[in-house]
Design an enzyme around this catalytic site. Structure first.
Site, PDB file in Angstrom:
ATOM      1  N   THR A 220      37.877  47.539  33.189  1.00 11.35           N
ATOM      2  CA  THR A 220      37.326  48.355  34.269  1.00 11.35           C
ATOM      3  C   THR A 220      37.232  49.825  33.852  1.00 11.35           C
ATOM      4  O   THR A 220      37.971  50.251  32.970  1.00 11.35           O
ATOM      5  CB  THR A 220      38.291  48.198  35.456  1.00 11.35           C
ATOM      6  N   ARG A 248      35.234  36.096  44.527  1.00 11.99           N
ATOM      7  CA  ARG A 248      36.474  36.874  44.346  1.00 11.99           C
ATOM      8  C   ARG A 248      36.178  38.379  44.240  1.00 11.99           C
ATOM      9  O   ARG A 248      35.274  38.805  43.523  1.00 11.99           O
ATOM     10  CB  ARG A 248      37.186  36.388  43.083  1.00 11.99           C
ATOM     11  N   GLY A 250      38.218  42.120  43.529  1.00 12.60           N
ATOM     12  CA  GLY A 250      39.484  42.705  43.065  1.00 12.60           C
ATOM     13  C   GLY A 250      39.845  43.976  43.815  1.00 12.60           C
ATOM     14  O   GLY A 250      39.345  44.240  44.917  1.00 12.60           O
ATOM     15  N   THR A 271      43.526  50.258  37.099  1.00 14.28           N
ATOM     16  CA  THR A 271      42.947  49.128  36.359  1.00 14.28           C
ATOM     17  C   THR A 271      44.051  48.129  36.051  1.00 14.28           C
ATOM     18  O   THR A 271      45.163  48.514  35.703  1.00 14.28           O
ATOM     19  CB  THR A 271      42.276  49.572  35.044  1.00 14.28           C
ATOM     20  N   GLY A 272      43.736  46.855  36.201  1.00 17.29           N
ATOM     21  CA  GLY A 272      44.750  45.842  35.930  1.00 17.29           C
ATOM     22  C   GLY A 272      44.457  44.588  36.714  1.00 17.29           C
ATOM     23  O   GLY A 272      43.333  44.405  37.211  1.00 17.29           O
TER      24      GLY A 272
HETATM   25  N1  ASP Z   1      41.240  45.571  38.500  1.00 21.67           N
HETATM   26  C1  ASP Z   1      40.077  44.816  38.134  1.00 21.67           C
HETATM   27  C2  ASP Z   1      39.979  43.602  39.000  1.00 21.67           C
HETATM   28  O1  ASP Z   1      40.979  42.960  39.240  1.00 21.67           O
HETATM   29  C3  ASP Z   1      40.102  44.377  36.712  1.00 21.67           C
HETATM   30  C4  ASP Z   1      40.342  45.481  35.724  1.00 21.67           C
HETATM   31  O2  ASP Z   1      40.958  46.481  36.036  1.00 21.67           O
HETATM   32  O3  ASP Z   1      39.898  45.335  34.586  1.00 21.67           O
HETATM   33  O4  ASP Z   1      38.898  43.258  39.394  1.00 21.67           O
END
Ligand code: ASP
Length: 356
Positions: A220, A248, A250, A271-272
């Site tokens: 992200t 889905r 996030g 991010t995560g």
């Molecule tokens: N946080 C983002 C999600 O769960 C993914 C990411 O941070 O890469 O959609």
């Protein structure tokens, strides 16, 4: 009394001389000087390009250079706005648009693929001054989802729009619309194929976002900025997680989870593993710890990333910045693409791995 009358012309002359002196001393209005006096805030921008299993051993030198260069360019795009007296919101937008257009990151072009092999994008933006916010979820045709989020914030009475409605609104607002195939890259196609193979032999249910090494990894993008007027802003944009399905969504488009900004506390972009970030209301929690527990931005962010998320298995990181220009970029994963630029570092500073 008569003596006093004689003094009148002298007094008149004295007053005239004094006034002309004042006028003579008056300098032309210096706009920049005034601005500096009124707005002593240290302009700053931070970006991230995702956290996850990013190991030096698993990356070629050339790819590493490409990532570093892209982070530098994203920082420069945002910092340029701030340097020209632009708003934090515009700086955040400029940095994110750059990263959305780069195929390297999991946002805009180059975003990860859903189970069906399509791209569904999420993004959000928040203005720390007014508290207004905008977000899109599951859009498929707007080239730059962060711009759609901004349009929702500024040109609609809503905060969040999803799916076809959000794409239609973006089109109506005059944003660039692309064919869904624009977002798809070879690299992401291979990643999906790999995960679908693994899924066949997996009995534990469906898998999301496994990297080639079999470990979780994200990508992200996000930015936070402080402008010379003391305004903070934050934004985040993503394709979510590989092999996601059933619509889905996030944390990235959720205000308070993936993005938050308030001038009095901080601006945050996360991010995560989104599900953990939603359940822990991560971005808002950092702000709340500053507001109610009077933690510094670094203490607050560390508390959330290491003390709360880590024990739960919630991997990821965030970037956070306060109104004094203090900032932090903690993550509990192997690495996080990240960087910053401010008045003290005329050259952008970028990092990828843990030990940098
Ligand atoms: N946080 C983002 C999600 O769960 C993914 C990411 O941070 O890469 O959609």
């Amino acid at each position: 009394m008569k003596k006093l009358l004689y003094l009148l012309p002298v007094l008149y002359f004295a007053i005239l001389t004094y006034l002309s002196g004042c006028i003579g001393q008056q300098k032309p209005f210096d706009k920049t000087k005034n601005l500096k006096k009124k707005h002593p805030y240290p302009i700053t921008i931070l970006v991230h390009g995702g956290a996850g299993t990013i190991l030096k051993s698993a990356m070629t030198d050339s790819l590493e250079q490409q990532y570093r260069q892209a982070l530098i360019q994203a920082l420069q795009a945002g910092y340029g706005v701030l340097q020209n007296g632009g708003a934090a919101l515009n700086a955040v937008q400029a940095a994110i648009v750059f990263m959305e257009n780069s195929p390297l990151f999991n946002a805009g072009k180059g975003a990860v693929l859903t189970h069906e092999g399509t791209v569904e994008l999420d993004a959000s933006v928040m203005d720390g001054n007014s508290g207004s916010a905008g977000a899109v979820a599951g859009v498929k045709t707007v080239k730059n989802p962060i711009l759609a989020a901004r349009k929702i914030m500024e040109n609609s009475p809503h905060v969040m729009m999803a799916g076809v409605g959000a794409d239609a609104f973006a089109k109506e607002q005059g944003l660039e619309i692309v064919d869904p195939s624009y977002f798809i890259t070879e690299y992401r196609l291979r990643a999906l194929q790999k995960i679908l193979e693994q899924e066949k032999t997996d009995t534990t249910g469906y898998r999301i976002e496994l990297s080639e090494s079999g470990k979780e990894k994200y990508g992200t993008v996000g930015a936070v900025a402080l402008d010379q007027y003391g305004n903070l802003a934050a934004g985040t944009s993503t394709g979510g997680m590989t092999n996601k399905r059933f619509g889905r969504i996030g944390d990235s488009p959720i205000i308070g989870a993936g993005t938050f900004a308030r001038n009095q506390t901080c601006a945050v972009s996360a991010t995560g593993h989104g599900e953990f970030f939603i359940r822990n209301v991560v971005a808002y929690d950092v702000s709340a710890l500053m507001e109610y527990a009077h933690l510094t931005v670094t203490q607050a962010a560390n508390r959330v990333i290491f003390d709360k998320l880590l024990p739960q298995g919630g991997s990821g990181g965030l970037i956070a910045l306060d109104q004094q220009g203090n900032f932090t970029m903690p993550f509990n994963s192997e690495g996080m693409y990240r960087g910053y630029m401010n008045a003290h570092t005329p050259q952008p500073r970028v990092f990828i791995f843990k030990d940098e």
